[in-house]
Structures are given as structure tokens and as C-alpha cells.
Design a protein around this motif. Structure first.
Motif, PDB file in Angstrom:
ATOM      1  N   LEU A 137       0.836  -1.200   0.000  1.00 45.36           N
ATOM      2  CA  LEU A 137       0.000   0.000   0.000  1.00 45.36           C
ATOM      3  C   LEU A 137       0.871   1.251   0.000  1.00 45.36           C
ATOM      4  CD1 LEU A 137      -2.694  -1.021   2.648  1.00 45.36           C
ATOM      5  CD2 LEU A 137      -3.014  -0.862   0.168  1.00 45.36           C
ATOM      6  N   PRO A 138       0.442   2.295  -0.661  1.00 43.56           N
ATOM      7  CA  PRO A 138       1.234   3.536  -0.669  1.00 43.56           C
ATOM      8  C   PRO A 138       1.192   4.218   0.699  1.00 43.56           C
ATOM      9  CG  PRO A 138      -0.868   3.868  -1.775  1.00 43.56           C
ATOM     10  CD  PRO A 138      -0.770   2.405  -1.485  1.00 43.56           C
ATOM     11  N   ASP A 139       2.109   5.140   0.913  1.00 45.90           N
ATOM     12  CA  ASP A 139       2.132   5.887   2.168  1.00 45.90           C
ATOM     13  C   ASP A 139       0.806   6.620   2.372  1.00 45.90           C
ATOM     14  OD1 ASP A 139       4.695   5.045   2.544  1.00 45.90           O
ATOM     15  OD2 ASP A 139       5.620   6.864   1.702  1.00 45.90           O
ATOM     16  N   GLY A 140       0.341   6.582   3.604  1.00 40.99           N
ATOM     17  CA  GLY A 140      -0.918   7.260   3.908  1.00 40.99           C
ATOM     18  C   GLY A 140      -2.131   6.355   3.840  1.00 40.99           C
ATOM     19  N   LEU A 141      -1.922   5.118   3.354  1.00 36.04           N
ATOM     20  CA  LEU A 141      -3.009   4.136   3.295  1.00 36.04           C
ATOM     21  C   LEU A 141      -2.591   2.885   4.061  1.00 36.04           C
ATOM     22  CD1 LEU A 141      -4.523   4.103  -0.322  1.00 36.04           C
ATOM     23  CD2 LEU A 141      -5.521   5.013   1.768  1.00 36.04           C
ATOM     24  N   SER A 142      -3.245   2.626   5.144  1.00 36.68           N
ATOM     25  CA  SER A 142      -2.993   1.411   5.911  1.00 36.68           C
ATOM     26  C   SER A 142      -4.318   0.664   6.044  1.00 36.68           C
ATOM     27  CB  SER A 142      -2.470   1.753   7.307  1.00 36.68           C
ATOM     28  OG  SER A 142      -3.479   2.389   8.071  1.00 36.68           O
ATOM     29  N   PRO A 143      -4.299  -0.631   6.361  1.00 37.51           N
ATOM     30  CA  PRO A 143      -5.562  -1.366   6.560  1.00 37.51           C
ATOM     31  C   PRO A 143      -6.464  -0.699   7.588  1.00 37.51           C
ATOM     32  CG  PRO A 143      -3.718  -2.896   6.423  1.00 37.51           C
ATOM     33  CD  PRO A 143      -3.124  -1.522   6.444  1.00 37.51           C
ATOM     34  N   THR A 144      -5.877  -0.175   8.646  1.00 34.88           N
ATOM     35  CA  THR A 144      -6.683   0.475   9.682  1.00 34.88           C
ATOM     36  C   THR A 144      -7.365   1.729   9.143  1.00 34.88           C
ATOM     37  OG1 THR A 144      -5.211  -0.344  11.413  1.00 34.88           O
ATOM     38  CG2 THR A 144      -6.639   1.521  11.971  1.00 34.88           C
ATOM     39  N   GLU A 145      -6.614   2.535   8.388  1.00 35.43           N
ATOM     40  CA  GLU A 145      -7.197   3.760   7.832  1.00 35.43           C
ATOM     41  C   GLU A 145      -8.290   3.439   6.813  1.00 35.43           C
ATOM     42  OE1 GLU A 145      -3.448   6.877   8.011  1.00 35.43           O
ATOM     43  OE2 GLU A 145      -3.394   5.201   6.595  1.00 35.43           O
ATOM     44  N   LEU A 146      -8.072   2.389   6.021  1.00 34.21           N
ATOM     45  CA  LEU A 146      -9.084   1.986   5.040  1.00 34.21           C
ATOM     46  C   LEU A 146     -10.360   1.513   5.738  1.00 34.21           C
ATOM     47  CD1 LEU A 146      -6.817   0.083   2.494  1.00 34.21           C
ATOM     48  CD2 LEU A 146      -8.201   2.103   1.980  1.00 34.21           C
ATOM     49  N   GLN A 147     -10.206   0.711   6.797  1.00 32.88           N
ATOM     50  CA  GLN A 147     -11.364   0.206   7.515  1.00 32.88           C
ATOM     51  C   GLN A 147     -12.121   1.343   8.201  1.00 32.88           C
ATOM     52  OE1 GLN A 147     -12.418  -3.244   7.513  1.00 32.88           O
ATOM     53  NE2 GLN A 147     -14.203  -2.003   8.081  1.00 32.88           N
ATOM     54  N   THR A 148     -11.369   2.306   8.738  1.00 32.01           N
ATOM     55  CA  THR A 148     -12.011   3.469   9.360  1.00 32.01           C
ATOM     56  C   THR A 148     -12.813   4.255   8.330  1.00 32.01           C
ATOM     57  OG1 THR A 148     -10.249   3.645  11.009  1.00 32.01           O
ATOM     58  CG2 THR A 148     -11.607   5.609  10.625  1.00 32.01           C
ATOM     59  N   PHE A 149     -12.243   4.428   7.143  1.00 29.95           N
ATOM     60  CA  PHE A 149     -12.943   5.124   6.061  1.00 29.95           C
ATOM     61  C   PHE A 149     -14.240   4.400   5.695  1.00 29.95           C
ATOM     62  CE2 PHE A 149     -13.819   5.304   1.497  1.00 29.95           C
ATOM     63  CZ  PHE A 149     -14.030   6.664   1.335  1.00 29.95           C
ATOM     64  N   VAL A 150     -14.167   3.058   5.532  1.00 28.94           N
ATOM     65  CA  VAL A 150     -15.347   2.260   5.183  1.00 28.94           C
ATOM     66  C   VAL A 150     -16.418   2.390   6.262  1.00 28.94           C
ATOM     67  CG1 VAL A 150     -16.189  -0.110   4.936  1.00 28.94           C
ATOM     68  CG2 VAL A 150     -14.156   0.623   3.689  1.00 28.94           C
ATOM     69  N   ASN A 151     -16.001   2.300   7.519  1.00 24.91           N
ATOM     70  CA  ASN A 151     -16.960   2.392   8.628  1.00 24.91           C
ATOM     71  C   ASN A 151     -17.672   3.748   8.655  1.00 24.91           C
ATOM     72  OD1 ASN A 151     -16.219  -0.177   9.400  1.00 24.91           O
ATOM     73  ND2 ASN A 151     -14.815   0.512  11.008  1.00 24.91           N
ATOM     74  N   ARG A 152     -16.922   4.821   8.412  1.00 24.72           N
ATOM     75  CA  ARG A 152     -17.522   6.157   8.438  1.00 24.72           C
ATOM     76  C   ARG A 152     -18.537   6.312   7.305  1.00 24.72           C
ATOM     77  NH1 ARG A 152     -15.147  10.274  11.470  1.00 24.72           N
ATOM     78  NH2 ARG A 152     -16.058  11.787  10.024  1.00 24.72           N
ATOM     79  N   VAL A 153     -18.182   5.825   6.113  1.00 30.49           N
ATOM     80  CA  VAL A 153     -19.099   5.953   4.971  1.00 30.49           C
ATOM     81  C   VAL A 153     -20.372   5.148   5.219  1.00 30.49           C
ATOM     82  CG1 VAL A 153     -19.410   5.474   2.521  1.00 30.49           C
ATOM     83  CG2 VAL A 153     -17.238   6.406   3.326  1.00 30.49           C
ATOM     84  N   GLU A 154     -20.221   3.937   5.762  1.00 30.43           N
ATOM     85  CA  GLU A 154     -21.391   3.086   6.000  1.00 30.43           C
ATOM     86  C   GLU A 154     -22.285   3.635   7.109  1.00 30.43           C
ATOM     87  OE1 GLU A 154     -19.939  -0.851   6.636  1.00 30.43           O
ATOM     88  OE2 GLU A 154     -19.351  -1.134   4.536  1.00 30.43           O
ATOM     89  N   ARG A 155     -21.753   4.501   7.957  1.00 30.59           N
ATOM     90  CA  ARG A 155     -22.569   5.126   9.002  1.00 30.59           C
ATOM     91  C   ARG A 155     -23.074   6.507   8.568  1.00 30.59           C
ATOM     92  NH1 ARG A 155     -18.190   3.803  12.373  1.00 30.59           N
ATOM     93  NH2 ARG A 155     -17.845   6.030  12.731  1.00 30.59           N
ATOM     94  N   SER A 156     -22.802   6.859   7.307  1.00 29.70           N
ATOM     95  CA  SER A 156     -23.224   8.153   6.753  1.00 29.70           C
ATOM     96  C   SER A 156     -22.629   9.327   7.525  1.00 29.70           C
ATOM     97  CB  SER A 156     -24.753   8.271   6.730  1.00 29.70           C
ATOM     98  OG  SER A 156     -25.307   7.279   5.909  1.00 29.70           O
TER      99      SER A 156
END
Length: 578
Positions: A137-156
Motif C-alpha cells: 500500500l502507498p504511504d498514507g493508506l494502511s488497513p486500519t485507515e481503510l477500515q475506518t474510512f469504510v466504517n464512516r461511509v457506512e454510518r453516513s
């Protein structure tokens, strides 16, 4: 005859079947899978090849199971591709974004890519031997950051600075490079991307965007496979069945010579008490399942729980309950997609009429020791809107499309449809007689050979109270708030008070000839008239799920020109009704 008794053992209740393939532990999937039948092998081959494919079939026919099974087989066999399974069954959580955030489609786009990347990482982690690829993954993208992003979008939740940065960092190119690098570490020749629950039918705006992503992800060594539905999945103007992708049917026909072997093989692998169930019950429930494995498993499970006085009573009750559920699901399509409501109402009437005609035909067939299951509709009667109605019936699993057959002249080309077997059983279309006939009569009728030719009665004659020539989409919703109007004469929205498009205006728009739509050249109009005679009005155009695929068959229409024509026609409708 053995009578089932109610299940009382708490352990039995605890391990009662959960029929959805999503909930089968991945390591148990092989032993709970039957590989019998040509259909299974054909679909498996399509899933592991290098082509973009769409798996088409109603709910419960096995799309998810086949995808998860394919993932497992790829993991365990070095000669097969690297596989990624990703489910989009939470897409409905993003639906509120369409009305609350201006950048909803951009967030959806990023959400799809983020879930895909997380699934690539998960597949690598569960591979044998385990692969560590987070460093790709490129700098600034980690599994944790990706999962946090997904969770925020799914909670609107509105994007904060960090999630906005994550969203902007996601791209088609990033997914392709990550999939390729992971495949190389796994030492496989190509990657298959198994995209389950891809038919985002409740949010058509998302569906168009999703199919564009699927098409764009395809590379020489990355092959997406997406599961879709037959009736409500409307294709993107830039995603064309037969061009970008090949549709793979997953539904097994009750007329298939291997039907009993295949469906019983699945049940034997999934139902521990299969051998204790009476043969008469299995034969009837197997037929009533209508080629849907989940339906058969659910009915067998219900039978095993008992609570009825006799096998016949139990089978009849279970079949009727199953039929009611299928019809209820079909009716719900009109609620989920309001413009289809009138097609749903007409479809139910057509379904019942076909079943009654088959019942009448079986009174004659039985005397020749044959059975009749199929209704033939003259292809000329299948206008785009009538065909769309049948596709909705197919999506709900109430009608099986058994292909076309020709009887002499071109005017006698018939599309063959089989109404749901549970409906035929419930009205005693098989076995004769009226309600109260014996289970043995039904089983004997099921065992007969099928008639060579379908029932060939004009569809309009079968439903004299329904004018199929006037079949159309339901009235449009309020453009301001999306509320469905109550009557066709309503002038103002009863929810927000905004002025509505008049019903006559809506009908006038649909009846506009394609020849009269501004923005098309004379040559384009002539080509459409010559090569697509069924495309006379905008009603015909909007009735098609994938009009671009038809336009691509016209001489001189390439991808760019086809996309422009679709945009012109859709844009005219939007402007007309705005």
C-alpha cells in the motif's frame, strides 16, 4: 408412511440449518458442496477464467455459494488463479448519502475501491501459505485507515480530513496494481475478483457507477466476476452484456435430466437428517423448490421440525408457505422500485393465467402419460415492456426462461416459460383433481416425461382482463421529495406540495418517437429504425435493461457513439419531466 415429529433437542435447534452460503464457515464449504451436474462445472469454469463475467440468477440459486467455493478451490490449488471474494451487501447503508451529501457518488466510488482493497488484503492473509502484502500500500493508506474510512461511509458520517485524504488516494489504478503485485507474490498467473451482491437494485445511481468500476477494473491479469439479478439490474450505458461481459446463468431447470441428482446432492451435503425424510416428501419438495437449492434446504428443514398430522399435510403447508413468500417477494419489487409497480401487478396476473392454462393442458397430457410444464409466448408478443415484466418474474424465481423454440414459420417462434412448480402443485395443475388430491397422484405426475411442445395460446387471450398493449411503467414520483403520487390526476405532491408532472405529460414523454428526439443525426435515426425495429418510442427504450447492448449491434455504432445516443435519449427524458 413415516410421520415427522417436532424437533425438541436443544442441540438440534442450535445446529439448525442456516441456509445462506454467507454463514457457512469457509473450511466447511467443500464438504457442504455438491459438484454434480454440468451447470455447476460450467459456472466454475467461467469463474476461474480470464474473462469478465456476470452471474445471473434469482436469490437462493447459489451465486454466493459458487463464488465462495471457487475462492476456496483457488486457494487450495496452485494451478488456479489468485482469488479475491468481496461482498457489497452493505451498499444499502450508503443510500442516505444520495439525499444528504453532494458527493455521494464519489464516496460510493471510493467505498467500493476501499472494500475491494481490504478484501485483497484479507485473501492474502487467508491464503496458504499466508501472504503479507500490507507493505504494497502507498504511504498514507494502511488497513486500519481503510477500515475506518469504510466504517464512516457506512454510518453516513460526513468525511473528516483524514477520511477525505483516504478517499482521494483511492483509484482504479491502485487496485489493479495491488491485485497484480499480490498475485505475483502468490505465484499465480491471474487474479479473479469475485464481487458478490453486486446488483444494487435499490439505488440505480450507485448501480451505474458500480458497473463502470467493474468494467474499468478488468485487465489482462485481473478478471472481475459480478453477481446480478435478471429483472431489476439496469446496465450502465458504458457496461454492455455480450461486449464487456458474458452473462452466465446459474439457475438449474426442473427439466434438466440431472435435476434430481444435483438438487439431492446439495441437500445430502447440507441436511444431516436427509435420509430420514420420507421419499414422497423429498420428491414433492424437490420439485416445488423449482431449481433453487436454498428453497429446497429450507423446506426440508421445515419438514424436519414437524408439527403436522401427516406427511401430506406437512408437505402441502410447507409448499404453500414457500409460494406465498415468493409471491410476496415479487410484490415487494414494486415497492422497492416504484416505476415497476404496474409491471409487478400485470406479472402476477400473467403468472396465474399461465398456470391455469397448463392445468387445463395437463388434463389432456395425463391421458398420454405425459406432463405439461411450459407455456409458449409468441416472440412477436414480447414487446420490450412485456419482456421486462417477464424478467421481473424470473428475478423473483416465479418463472423460468426455458429458451426459444421454432415451429415452422418465423411467426411461430415461441419463448418458453415455466411457471413456479409450487404454484402448479398448489392449484393441482399436476395430478389432476381439486384440492385434497393425494400426494401420490402429484408424485406420479411429476415423474412423467414432459410434452415436446409448450402450451401455445396467445398471451393476451390468457389474460383477457389485462391489456398488455397498454402496459407501461408506473407514474413518476415527485421530483422534489421522491414521494409516489396517489392518483394519476394528482397535480400537487401530497407530501411537500410541489407541482407534479401531469400524468398525460409523462405518458406523452414515453410515447415520443425516437425519430423525434432532438440531438440524433438523420443517419443515427435511420440506423435505429432499420436494425432495431422494436425501438420505436422512448417507452421501448426505457423498458430495456441494457439498451446500449442492443445499440451496439447496429452497423456503424461503436462504443462512443452508443454512449452518446444513450445519453441523448436519457437526457431528453430528464429534461422533459423536469
Amino acid at each position: 408412511m413415516t410421520i415427522a415429529t417436532p424437533t425438541t433437542d436443544p442441540l438440534e435447534l442450535q445446529v439448525a440449518l442456516q441456509q445462506r452460503a454467507d454463514y457457512i464457515p469457509i473450511e466447511d464449504l467443500s464438504q457442504e458442496t455438491s459438484e454434480a451436474g454440468d451447470l455447476f462445472q460450467k459456472v466454475f469454469r467461467e469463474l476461474i477464467n480470464r474473462g469478465l463475467r456476470t452471474l445471473v440468477g434469482p436469490r437462493g440459486c447459489g451465486k454466493t455459494h459458487l463464488m465462495r467455493y471457487t475462492w476456496l478451490q483457488c486457494r487450495n490449488t496452485m494451478t488456479r488463479p489468485f482469488a479475491v471474494f468481496v461482498s457489497f451487501n452493505r451498499y444499502f447503508r450508503l443510500e442516505p448519502l444520495l439525499s444528504s451529501q453532494a458527493g455521494a457518488l464519489e464516496q460510493f466510488h471510493s467505498w467500493v475501491l476501499a472494500r475491494t482493497i481490504l478484501s485483497i488484503l484479507d485473501s492474502a492473509n487467508e491464503w496458504q501459505p499466508k501472504l503479507s502484502v500490507a507493505d504494497l500500500l502507498p504511504d498514507g493508506l494502511s488497513p486500519t485507515e481503510l477500515q475506518t474510512f469504510v466504517n464512516r461511509v457506512e454510518r453516513s458520517v460526513p468525511p473528516d480530513t483524514d477520511s477525505a485524504l483516504v478517499g482521494r488516494a483511492l483509484s482504479i489504478d491502485l487496485v489493479q496494481k495491488l491485485a497484480s503485485a499480490t498475485r505475483e507474490r502468490a505465484e499465480r498467473k491471474h487474479t479473479i475478483l469475485l464481487m458478490d451482491d453486486a446488483a444494487l437494485t435499490l439505488t440505480p445511481d450507485y448501480l451505474v457507477e458500480f458497473l463502470d468500476i467493474v468494467r474499468s477494473l478488468k485487465t489482462v491479469d485481473l478478471a472481475p466476476k459480478a453477481s446480478v439479478y435478471p429483472g431489476t439490474t439496469e446496465m450502465s450505458p458504458r457496461f454492455h452484456e455480450g461486449q464487456d461481459s458474458i452473462a452466465v446463468p446459474v439457475w438449474l431447470s426442473v427439466e434438466d435430466p440431472a435435476y434430481e441428482k444435483v438438487i439431492d446432492g446439495i441437500a445430502r451435503a447440507r441436511v444431516r437428517t436427509f435420509d430420514q425424510i420420507p421419499d414422497d416428501a423429498k420428491a414433492t419438495l424437490r420439485f416445488a423448490a423449482f431449481g433453487i437449492p436454498r428453497a429446497y434446504l429450507t423446506m426440508l428443514d421445515e419438514f424436519g421440525r414437524g408439527g403436522f398430522a401427516s406427511t401430506q399435510q406437512g408437505v402441502s403447508r410447507i409448499i404453500q408457505h414457500h409460494l406465498d413468500a415468493r409471491v410476496g417477494e415479487f410484490r415487494s419489487l414494486g415497492t422497492k422500485v416504484p416505476k415497476l409497480d404496474s409491471l409487478v401487478v400485470a406479472g402476477e396476473a400473467v403468472l396465474e393465467a399461465m398456470a391455469k392454462e397448463i392445468k387445463t393442458a395437463n388434463d389432456v397430457s395425463a391421458s398420454r402419460d405425459l406432463r405439461q410444464l411450459t407455456y409458449g409466448v409468441v416472440e412477436s408478443d414480447l414487446t420490450p415492456i412485456v419482456e421486462r415484466m417477464f424478467r421481473l418474474l424470473i428475478e423473483a424465481g416465479l418463472v423460468y426462461d426455458n429458451g426459444t423454440v421454432k415451429h415452422g414459420t418465423p411467426e411461430r417462434i415461441y419463448r418458453r416459460y415455466i411457471p413456479h412448480a409450487a404454484l402448479l402443485i398448489s392449484i393441482r395443475a399436476l395430478g389432476g383433481g381439486t384440492a385434497g388430491g393425494s400426494l401420490r397422484q402429484t408424485i406420479d405426475a411429476i415423474a412423467r416425461k414432459s410434452e415436446k411442445h409448450p402450451v401455445r395460446k396467445g398471451l393476451q387471450r390468457a389474460v383477457p382482463n389485462l391489456d398488455l398493449s397498454q402496459l407501461s411503467f408506473s407514474l413518476p414520483k415527485c421530483a422534489a421529495c421522491g414521494t409516489t403520487r396517489i392518483t394519476d390526476s394528482q397535480r400537487f405532491c401530497h407530501h411537500c406540495g410541489q407541482m407534479l408532472v401531469e400524468a398525460s405529460t409523462f405518458a406523452k414523454c414515453l410515447d415520443t418517437r425516437i425519430d423525434d428526439v432532438p440531438g440524433l443525426s438523420d443517419w443515427q435515426r435511420n440506423q435505429i429504425t432499420q436494425f432495431l425495429p422494436a425501438y420505436r418510442t422512448l417507452r421501448d427504450f426505457l423498458a430495456k435493461q441494457d439498451p446500449a447492448a442492443d445499440l451496439l449491434t447496429v452497423r456503424g455504432f461503436g462504443r462512443q457513439r452508443t454512449t452518446k445516443i444513450v445519453d441523448v435519449l436519457n437526457g431528453f427524458v430528464d429534461e422533459y419531466l423536469s
